[in-house]
Write an enzyme that holds these catalytic residues in place. Structure first.
Site, PDB file in Angstrom:
ATOM      1  N   LYS A   1       0.831  -1.217   0.000  1.00  0.00           N
ATOM      2  CA  LYS A   1       0.000   0.000   0.000  1.00  0.00           C
ATOM      3  C   LYS A   1       0.862   1.263   0.000  1.00  0.00           C
ATOM      4  CE  LYS A   1      -2.024  -1.274   3.863  1.00  0.00           C
ATOM      5  NZ  LYS A   1      -1.310  -2.555   4.118  1.00  0.00           N
TER       6      LYS A   1
ATOM      7  N   ARG B   1       0.457  -9.321  13.526  1.00  0.00           N
ATOM      8  CA  ARG B   1      -0.213  -8.349  12.646  1.00  0.00           C
ATOM      9  C   ARG B   1      -1.098  -9.063  11.629  1.00  0.00           C
ATOM     10  NH1 ARG B   1       5.048  -5.147  11.114  1.00  0.00           N
ATOM     11  NH2 ARG B   1       3.762  -3.885   9.725  1.00  0.00           N
TER      12      ARG B   1
END
Ligand code: ADP
Ligand code: AMP
Length: 213
Positions: free
Chosen positions: A13, A171
Site C-alpha cells: 500500500k 499483525r
C-alpha cells in the site's frame, strides 16, 4: 479523487501510495505514519499507541478515529486523498462513512492489493523505510538507488521496530480477524477493485493508474 488502498500489512500500500501522489497530486493519509510521527514527537497519544504497535496489535478505534477526523478535515484533502492503513475495523469503516457524509465527500475507489500470507514475512522483514517521508523500500525486491538512503528525500533508511518475524505474525492475525472482513463491506458498495499484489511493483502501478484513469 478519494481513494483507499486496502490489503494486509506488507501488501504494498505505502509503495503504491507514493506513485499515486506523484501522478495525481493528492496526499497520502497513513495512520501508521501518523502514529509513528506521534511516537517520535513523544506525544501522549504516541506513547499510548506504542505498546499496541510494538506488539503487532491494533491501536484502539477511538484514537484512530480522532486522528483521521482531524486529518480529513484539512484543506489539502479537499481535492482528494489516499487512505493507507485505515480503516482497519468495522467501527473505523462506519466512522469513516459518517465523517465523509459530514464533509460531503465519498470514496471513489477502494483498491485491494491481494497478497498471500506466505509472501508477507519476507516482504516485511526486508522492508526499509524512510522516517522523514514515509517511503518504503526492500533490500531485495525494491532496493533504493543508494543503499540506506531514500530515493525521494535522501533521508536515512531504517528498519521499523515492528517489522520482525514475531510481530508480523500477530499483525497478520489482527488483519484476518479485524480488517479482512471489510473487503465485503466495500465490495457491497460497488467501489472495490482487486489487484494481484504479487506482481511486479511497476506492473501494479500501471494497473492502478488504469483503474483510476
Ligand atoms: P504496506 O504499506 O502495505 O504495509 P509496503 O508498501 O511498505 O506495504 O511494502 C512492504 C514491503 O514489500 C516493502 O519492503 C516493499 O518494498 C515491498 N513490496 C511492495 N510491493 C511489492 C511487490 N509488488 N513485489 C515485491 N515486493 C514489494
Ligand atoms: P502500518 O504502518 O499501516 O503497517 O501500521 C503500523 C501499526 O500501527 C499497526 O500494526 C497498528 O498497531 C497501528 N495502526 C496503524 N493504522 C491503524 C488503524 N487504522 N487502526 C488501528 N491500528 C493502526
Amino acid at each position: 479523487m478519494n481513494i483507499m488502498l486496502f490489503g494486509a500489512p506488507g501488501a504494498g500500500k505505502g509503495t503504491q501510495a507514493k506513485y499515486i501522489i506523484d501522478q495525481y497530486g493528492i496526499p497520502q493519509i497513513s495512520t501508521g505514519d501518523m502514529l509513528r510521527a506521534a511516537i517520535s514527537e513523544g506525544t501522549t497519544m504516541g506513547m499510548e499507541a506504542k505498546g499496541f504497535m510494538d506488539d503487532g496489535k491494533l491501536v484502539p478505534d477511538s484514537t484512530i478515529i480522532g486522528i483521521i477526523k482531524d486529518r480529513l478535515s484539512q484543506e489539502d484533502c479537499k481535492d482528494g486523498f489516499i487512505l493507507d492503513g485505515f480503516p482497519r475495523t468495522l467501527a473505523q469503516a462506519e466512522a469513516l462513512e459518517e465523517l465523509l457524509k459530514d464533509l460531503n465527500m465519498s470514496l471513489d475507489k477502494v483498491i485491494s492489493l491481494n497478497v498471500p500470507d506466505e509472501l508477507i514475512v519476507d516482504r516485511i522483514t526486508g522492508r526499509r523505510v524512510c522516517p522523514a517521508c514515509g517511503a518504503s523500500f526492500h533490500v531485495e525486491f525494491n532496493p533504493s538507488k543508494v543503499a540506506g538512503k531514500c530515493d525521494y528525500c535522501g533521508g536515512d533508511l531504517v528498519t521499523r521496530k515492528d517489522d520482525t518475524k514475531e510481530t508480523v505474525e500477530n499483525r497478520l492475525v489482527s488483519y484476518h480477524e479485524q480488517t479482512a472482513p471489510l473487503f465485503h463491506f466495500y465490495k457491497d458498495k460497488g467501489v472495490m477493485a482487486e489487484i494481484d499484489g504479487t506482481k511486479d511493483i511497476n506492473v501494479i502501478k500501471e494497473e492502478i493508474f488504469s483503474i483510476l484513469g
